[in-house]
Design an enzyme around this catalytic site. Structure first.
Site, PDB file in Angstrom:
ATOM      1  N   GLY A  87       0.824  -1.209   0.000  1.00 50.37           N
ATOM      2  CA  GLY A  87       0.000   0.000   0.000  1.00 50.37           C
ATOM      3  C   GLY A  87       0.855   1.254   0.000  1.00 50.37           C
ATOM      4  N   ARG A  90       4.067   5.985   1.660  1.00 54.82           N
ATOM      5  CA  ARG A  90       4.525   7.384   1.695  1.00 54.82           C
ATOM      6  C   ARG A  90       3.967   8.163   0.502  1.00 54.82           C
ATOM      7  NH1 ARG A  90      10.585   8.127  -0.454  1.00 54.82           N
ATOM      8  NH2 ARG A  90      10.608   6.452  -1.963  1.00 54.82           N
ATOM      9  N   ASP A 249       4.423  -4.243  -7.667  1.00 58.72           N
ATOM     10  CA  ASP A 249       3.736  -3.027  -7.208  1.00 58.72           C
ATOM     11  C   ASP A 249       4.237  -1.805  -7.958  1.00 58.72           C
ATOM     12  OD1 ASP A 249       6.032  -3.886  -5.570  1.00 58.72           O
ATOM     13  OD2 ASP A 249       5.831  -1.928  -4.645  1.00 58.72           O
ATOM     14  N   ASN A 250       5.280  -1.967  -8.745  1.00 60.03           N
ATOM     15  CA  ASN A 250       5.791  -0.842  -9.515  1.00 60.03           C
ATOM     16  C   ASN A 250       5.529  -1.001 -11.008  1.00 60.03           C
ATOM     17  OD1 ASN A 250       6.711   0.374  -7.193  1.00 60.03           O
ATOM     18  ND2 ASN A 250       8.768  -0.488  -7.356  1.00 60.03           N
ATOM     19  N   ASP A 259       7.375   4.974 -10.593  1.00 57.01           N
ATOM     20  CA  ASP A 259       8.231   4.746  -9.433  1.00 57.01           C
ATOM     21  C   ASP A 259       9.714   4.824  -9.769  1.00 57.01           C
ATOM     22  OD1 ASP A 259       8.460   4.520  -6.734  1.00 57.01           O
ATOM     23  OD2 ASP A 259       6.912   2.990  -6.612  1.00 57.01           O
TER      24      ASP A 259
HETATM   25  P1  AMP Z   1       8.967   1.414  -3.459  1.00 55.44           P
HETATM   26  O1  AMP Z   1      10.194   0.564  -3.394  1.00 55.44           O
HETATM   27  O2  AMP Z   1       9.242   2.887  -3.439  1.00 55.44           O
HETATM   28  O3  AMP Z   1       8.079   1.026  -4.571  1.00 55.44           O
HETATM   29  O4  AMP Z   1       8.181   1.152  -2.108  1.00 55.44           O
HETATM   30  C1  AMP Z   1       7.796  -0.120  -1.677  1.00 55.44           C
HETATM   31  C2  AMP Z   1       6.816   0.000  -0.519  1.00 55.44           C
HETATM   32  O5  AMP Z   1       7.435   0.613   0.608  1.00 55.44           O
HETATM   33  C3  AMP Z   1       5.588   0.823  -0.815  1.00 55.44           C
HETATM   34  O6  AMP Z   1       4.512   0.232  -0.158  1.00 55.44           O
HETATM   35  C4  AMP Z   1       5.931   2.164  -0.228  1.00 55.44           C
HETATM   36  O7  AMP Z   1       4.789   2.899   0.085  1.00 55.44           O
HETATM   37  C5  AMP Z   1       6.708   1.756   1.010  1.00 55.44           C
HETATM   38  N1  AMP Z   1       7.652   2.808   1.455  1.00 55.44           N
HETATM   39  C6  AMP Z   1       8.774   3.193   0.833  1.00 55.44           C
HETATM   40  N2  AMP Z   1       9.385   4.170   1.535  1.00 55.44           N
HETATM   41  C7  AMP Z   1       8.644   4.424   2.617  1.00 55.44           C
HETATM   42  C8  AMP Z   1       8.744   5.321   3.725  1.00 55.44           C
HETATM   43  N3  AMP Z   1       9.753   6.169   3.848  1.00 55.44           N
HETATM   44  N4  AMP Z   1       7.759   5.283   4.648  1.00 55.44           N
HETATM   45  C9  AMP Z   1       6.748   4.428   4.535  1.00 55.44           C
HETATM   46  N5  AMP Z   1       6.592   3.562   3.535  1.00 55.44           N
HETATM   47  C10 AMP Z   1       7.524   3.544   2.573  1.00 55.44           C
HETATM   48 MG    MG Z   2       6.486   1.628  -5.434  1.00 52.97          MG
END
Ligand code: AMP
Ligand code: MG
Length: 491
Positions: A87, A90, A249-250, A259
Site C-alpha cells: 500500500g 509514503r 507493485d511498480n 516509481d
Molecule cells: P517502493 O520501493 O518505493 O516502490 O516502495 C515499496 C513499498 O514501501 C511501498 O509500499 C511504499 O509505500 C513503502 N515505502 C517506501 N518508503 C517508505 C517510507 N519512507 N515510509 C513508509 N513507507 C515507505
Molecule cells: Mg512503489
C-alpha cells in the site's frame, strides 16, 4: 486560492481499496520546482498563484478544496518475494482531474507523511530522490516514453533521517492512474472476487474502454496490458533505461513508467548493467527487464483467472498462458520496429533483427557508450564515420558491421541527410547522465541550489535536437566516474 476540479472515481468505485489519510503539515514549505507546462496540460487554474501559495498547496500544508486524500492498498512481489500488504506507505492520492485532452489523471503526493500503510516507515521523502523522479520523468516524457510526471517538488524545511540527515521534500505526481499489478494481487490474495471484478472493470473503463462489455474482457485486459508493457519495455531498452525495481507493485496497468527509485540510464552498453545497490543478484539488470515484465504479467494473469473463468478458474490457464507467452513475440516486434527506425531503415527485411543485435553485441564487447553510439551512427549514414569510430577502443572491429549496415541502408534513392535526420529523431543526444543527475541533486540537496537541475531539465526537454552550449550534457562521465555508479531506493 488554487482551485482544482477534483473527481474521485477511484474512491467512489472501489471502497475497500484504500484508507483515508492526511498529509503532515510541513513547517516551512518552499517551492523547488513547478511544472507550469504540465499544469497547463492539466487545465489547472494556477496562473495567478504565487510561489508561497503553490508551496503551501503542493507540500500538504494547505490542501486545495475538494482534495480527498487516500492511501491506496496494494500487494506486491518485491524481488520475487510476495508482500501481501504494501500500500501507499509514503504516498497519497488527492484526487483525479480531467486534463485538457479529456484524459483522467491522478494527482498524488509522495513523501507527505505516514499513512495506514506505512508500517515502520516515516512516510517521508528527501529532496534528492524526489528531484531524481522529476528529472528522469521529464526526460522520459521528452523521449516520448509513457511516464508519470512531477507537477511540483516542494522542500518541507524538515529533516528526514536516512543513512544521514537529509532535507525533506514532497513531490506531486501526475499519473494516468496508480493501478498496479500489485493492486490486483492485494484482492486476489484475500480471495475477494467481487472486489477483483470491480477493480478489473474500473481498470477497463479507465485504460481500455474499448473492452468494456466484451464477453472475454478479462482475458483481453490481460492481453492489452501485456501489449502496452511490451511496447514500454522495448522503449526502455532502446533508451538504455534501467528501472531498477520492477516489483509487481511498480508496474502500472496504464503502461506508464512509474516509481523512479534507483533507476538510471546506462552509459557504456552492457546487458548486465545494474545500478541499484539493493539489487545484489541483478534480478532487474538491463537485459532482464523484458523477462521480468513477463514474469510480472504472469502474476497479473494469476489474479485474473477467477474472472476469466468464474466456474473453473483452472480452465482459464491455457488462454492466460498464451497471452503471457505472446508477450515475447510482441516485445520482439516492438523492439525490432524501433530498432529499424534507429538504424534508418524504412522497410522490413529478413536479417534486420540480427543486424541490430550484432550492433549491440559490438557495443557491449567494446564498452561503447549506448546513447552516443546510436547518435553518431546517423553521422556515419552521412559518410562521417570519425565520431562513431572514436567511441571504439579498436575501431577496426566496427568496420565489418558498418559495411553490412551501409549495404542494407542502400542510400541510393534517399538523400543521406534525410536518412541521418530521421535517425536522429529516434536516437537522442541528451539523456539524464548519472553524473549530471548526481551533480544536480547534490547542489539542490546540499545548498538548496536548483540551478543545475533547471539547466539539466532544459537540455533534456528537447533531447533529439543538438543545441549550442549544451555539449557537456551530451558527454558521458569519465569511465572511472561511471565505473562504480550506484543508486539507492531513497526510502
Ligand atoms: P517502493 O520501493 O518505493 O516502490 O516502495 C515499496 C513499498 O514501501 C511501498 O509500499 C511504499 O509505500 C513503502 N515505502 C517506501 N518508503 C517508505 C517510507 N519512507 N515510509 C513508509 N513507507 C515507505
Ligand atoms: Mg512503489
Amino acid at each position: 486560492m488554487i482551485r482544482i476540479a477534483f473527481d474521485h472515481s477511484y474512491a467512489r468505485d472501489l471502497p475497500g481499496a484504500y484508507e483515508p489519510t492526511q498529509p503532515d503539515t510541513p513547517l516551512s514549505p518552499k517551492l523547488l520546482y513547478w511544472n507550469a507546462a504540465l499544469a497547463a496540460e492539466l487545465g489547472l487554474d494556477t496562473a495567478n498563484a504565487g510561489e508561497a501559495e503553490l508551496a503551501a498547496v503542493f507540500s500538504g500544508a494547505a490542501l486545495p478544496d475538494g482534495a480527498q486524500t487516500i492511501a491506496q492498498a496494494y500487494a506486491g512481489h518485491q524481488f520475487g518475494g510476495l508482500s501481501p500488504a504494501l500500500g501507499d506507505g509514503r504516498a497519497m492520492l488527492l484526487g483525479e482531474v480531467i486534463d485538457t485532452a479529456g484524459q483522467r489523471r491522478d494527482i498524488a503526493f509522495k513523501g507527505s507523511g505516514p499513512t495506514p500503510f506505512s508500517r515502520r516507515g516515516d512516510g517521508k521523502a528527501a529532496v534528492g530522490p524526489m528531484l531524481r523522479e522529476l528529472i528522469l520523468g521529464e526526460a522520459m516524457q521528452a523521449l516520448g516514453i509513457p511516464t508519470t510526471r512531477a507537477l511540483a517538488v516542494a522542500a518541507t524545511g524538515e529533516t528526514v533521517h536516512r543513512e544521514r540527515p537529509l532535507p525533506g521534500a514532497v513531490l506531486t505526481r501526475v499519473a494516468a492512474s496508480h493501478l498496479r499489478v500489485g493492486t490486483f494481487q492485494y484482492f486476489a490474495i484475500r480471495g475477494e472476487r467481487d472486489m477483483l471484478q470491480k477493480l478489473a472493470d474500473y481498470t477497463i473503463a479507465r485504460h481500455y474502454p474499448q473492452l468494456a462489455g466484451a464477453d472475454k474482457r478479462y482475458l483481453e485486459l490481460l492481453q492489452a496490458v501485456s501489449e502496452r508493457q511490451a511496447e514500454l519495455i522495448a522503449r526502455w531498452m532502446h533508451a538504455g533505461f534501467i528501472h531498477g525495481v520492477m516489483n509487481t507493485d511498480n508496474m502500472a496497468l496504464s503502461g506508464e513508467t512509474i516509481d523512479y527509485g534507483p533507476c538510471a540510464f546506462m552509459d557504456a552498453h552492457h546487458p548486465d548493467t545494474v545500478f541499484s545497490s539493493i539489487d545484489r543478484n541483478g534480478r532487474y539488470a538491463y537485459s532482464n527487464q523484458p523477462a521480468i515484465a513477463q514474469w510480472n504479467l504472469a502474476r497479473l494473469a494469476e489474479t485474473l483467472l477467477p474472472l476469466i473463468a468464474p466456474d473453473d478458474p483452472a480452465s482459464a490457464v491455457p488462454a492466460a498462458t498464451a497471452a503471457i507467452e505472446g508477450f515475447s513475440e510482441r516485445y520482439r516486434e516492438h523492439w525490432l520496429a524501433q530498432a529499424r527506425l534507429k538504424l534508418g531503415l524504412i522497410d522490413a527485411k529478413e536479417g534486420d533483427m540480427e543486424l541490430a543485435e550484432d550492433w549491440l553485441t559490438l557495443l557491449a564487447a567494446q564498452g561503447v557508450d549506448h546513447t552516443l553510439a546510436w547518435r553518431y551512427l546517423a553521422d556515419a549514414a552521412e559518410g562521417r564515420r570519425a565520431p562513431l569510430a572514436a567511441l571504439f577502443p579498436t575501431p577496426e572491429e566496427l568496420e565489418p558491421w558498418l559495411l553490412q549496415w551501409l549495404t542494407r541502408l542502400a542510400i541510393k534513392t534517399r538523400r543521406a541527410v534525410d536518412v541521418a535526420a530521421a535517425m536522429r529523431r529516434h536516437s537522442p543526444l541528451y539523456i539524464p547522465r548519472n553524473h549530471l543527475v548526481e551533480e544536480a541533486l547534490d547542489a539542490a540537496s546540499e545548498r538548496g541550489d536548483m540551478d543545475s537541475t533547471l539547466k539539466l531539465l532544459e537540455a533534456l526537454r528537447d533531447p533529439f535536437t543538438e543545441r549550442e552550449g549544451l555539449q557537456r550534457y551530451a558527454l558521458p562521465a569519465a569511465p572511472e566516474v561511471a565505473e562504480g555508479y550506484r543508486t539507492f531506493c531513497g526510502t
